[in-house]
Design a protein around this motif. Structure first.
Motif, PDB file in Angstrom:
ATOM      1  N   ASN A  20      85.034  12.748 -13.835  1.00 28.81           N
ATOM      2  CA  ASN A  20      85.547  13.636 -15.569  1.00 28.81           C
ATOM      3  C   ASN A  20      86.423  14.256 -16.465  1.00 28.81           C
ATOM      4  N   GLN A  21      87.717  13.354 -16.077  1.00 27.85           N
ATOM      5  CA  GLN A  21      88.306  13.708 -16.834  1.00 27.85           C
ATOM      6  C   GLN A  21      88.938  13.807 -18.032  1.00 27.85           C
ATOM      7  N   GLU A  27      93.639   8.828 -26.139  1.00 26.26           N
ATOM      8  CA  GLU A  27      93.792   8.262 -25.466  1.00 26.26           C
ATOM      9  C   GLU A  27      92.110   7.723 -24.762  1.00 26.26           C
ATOM     10  N   PHE A  28      91.180   8.428 -25.161  1.00 25.41           N
ATOM     11  CA  PHE A  28      89.578   8.011 -25.257  1.00 25.41           C
ATOM     12  C   PHE A  28      89.803   6.595 -26.048  1.00 25.41           C
ATOM     13  N   PRO A  50      77.284  16.571 -29.362  1.00 29.95           N
ATOM     14  CA  PRO A  50      78.215  17.146 -29.663  1.00 29.95           C
ATOM     15  C   PRO A  50      79.993  16.347 -29.716  1.00 29.95           C
ATOM     16  N   GLU A  51      80.515  16.782 -30.229  1.00 30.02           N
ATOM     17  CA  GLU A  51      81.798  16.999 -29.743  1.00 30.02           C
ATOM     18  C   GLU A  51      82.293  18.361 -29.073  1.00 30.02           C
ATOM     19  N   LYS A  52      83.399  18.139 -28.927  1.00 29.47           N
ATOM     20  CA  LYS A  52      84.108  19.679 -27.513  1.00 29.47           C
ATOM     21  C   LYS A  52      85.392  19.400 -28.346  1.00 29.47           C
ATOM     22  N   ARG A  53      85.979  20.936 -27.878  1.00 25.14           N
ATOM     23  CA  ARG A  53      87.297  20.961 -28.477  1.00 25.14           C
ATOM     24  C   ARG A  53      87.998  21.888 -27.182  1.00 25.14           C
ATOM     25  N   ASN A  54      89.146  21.810 -27.001  1.00 26.00           N
ATOM     26  CA  ASN A  54      89.935  22.679 -25.936  1.00 26.00           C
ATOM     27  C   ASN A  54      90.381  23.352 -27.060  1.00 26.00           C
ATOM     28  N   ILE A  60      88.301  16.565 -27.870  1.00 27.48           N
ATOM     29  CA  ILE A  60      88.364  15.783 -25.899  1.00 27.48           C
ATOM     30  C   ILE A  60      86.796  15.243 -26.136  1.00 27.48           C
ATOM     31  N   PHE A  61      87.212  14.661 -24.714  1.00 24.75           N
ATOM     32  CA  PHE A  61      86.335  13.320 -24.527  1.00 24.75           C
ATOM     33  C   PHE A  61      86.726  13.332 -23.107  1.00 24.75           C
ATOM     34  N   ASN A  62      84.960  13.109 -22.023  1.00 21.92           N
ATOM     35  CA  ASN A  62      84.397  12.806 -20.348  1.00 21.92           C
ATOM     36  C   ASN A  62      84.165  11.830 -20.830  1.00 21.92           C
ATOM     37  N   ASP A  63      83.685  10.995 -19.452  1.00 17.50           N
ATOM     38  CA  ASP A  63      83.650   9.876 -19.408  1.00 17.50           C
ATOM     39  C   ASP A  63      82.026   9.327 -19.956  1.00 17.50           C
ATOM     40  N   GLU A  64      81.190  10.604 -20.008  1.00 12.22           N
ATOM     41  CA  GLU A  64      79.779  10.326 -20.993  1.00 12.22           C
ATOM     42  C   GLU A  64      80.165  10.001 -21.972  1.00 12.22           C
TER      43      GLU A  64
END
Length: 142
Positions: A20-21, A27-28, A50-54, A60-64
């Motif tokens: 789950n990097q 990169e995404f 829904p977007e996530k932010r650092n 930021i994005f993950n494997d899902e």
């Protein structure tokens, strides 16, 4: 929500996700084999989760997310419009209750893809015929 998550064999320029990097948008996009513009457009259209932010307020994005966009991209290439994808992702998010509607949508799209393949096969026959004639020395074939 997992219905959308077809997990193709990811090769050829696409990164494989591990543990789950988390990735930033560039990169995404590279991992998904799409442009940053496509990622932003899919976000604007509500197609991605829904977007996530650092902590620096960067997306930021993950494997899902990667599985979602990969599937959306395949469905777009199969001819499904953005509006239809919006409807489809809404159905996916509704869960099991929308399964009959999703089956109907995929069956309809499958028919369209099969028709498209049949058309391409006819085009290929014409091209093969012309090649065969040219290779036989017949330069009069249009």
């Amino acid at each position: 929500m997992m219905d959308l998550l077809y997990q193709p064999n990811v090769t050829g320029g696409q990164a494989k996700m591990d543990n789950n990097q988390l990735m930033r948008i560039g990169e995404f996009a590279k991992a998904a084999n799409v442009t940053i513009r496509t990622v932003r457009y899919y976000l604007e259209c509500g197609l991605l989760p829904p977007e996530k932010r650092n902590e620096n307020n960067q997306r930021i994005f993950n494997d899902e997310d990667l599985h979602w966009i990969t599937n959306l991209h395949y469905l777009r290439e199969a001819g499904i419009s953005i509006v239809e994808l919006q409807h489809y992702t809404t159905l996916v998010r509704e869960g099991d209750s929308s399964l009959p509607q999703r089956i109907k949508l995929m069956r309809e799209q499958r028919k369209q893809v099969i028709a498209s393949i049949a058309g391409k096969q006819e085009q290929l026959k014409v091209i093969d015929h012309k090649l065969e004639r040219y290779l036989a020395g017949d330069s009069t074939v249009m």
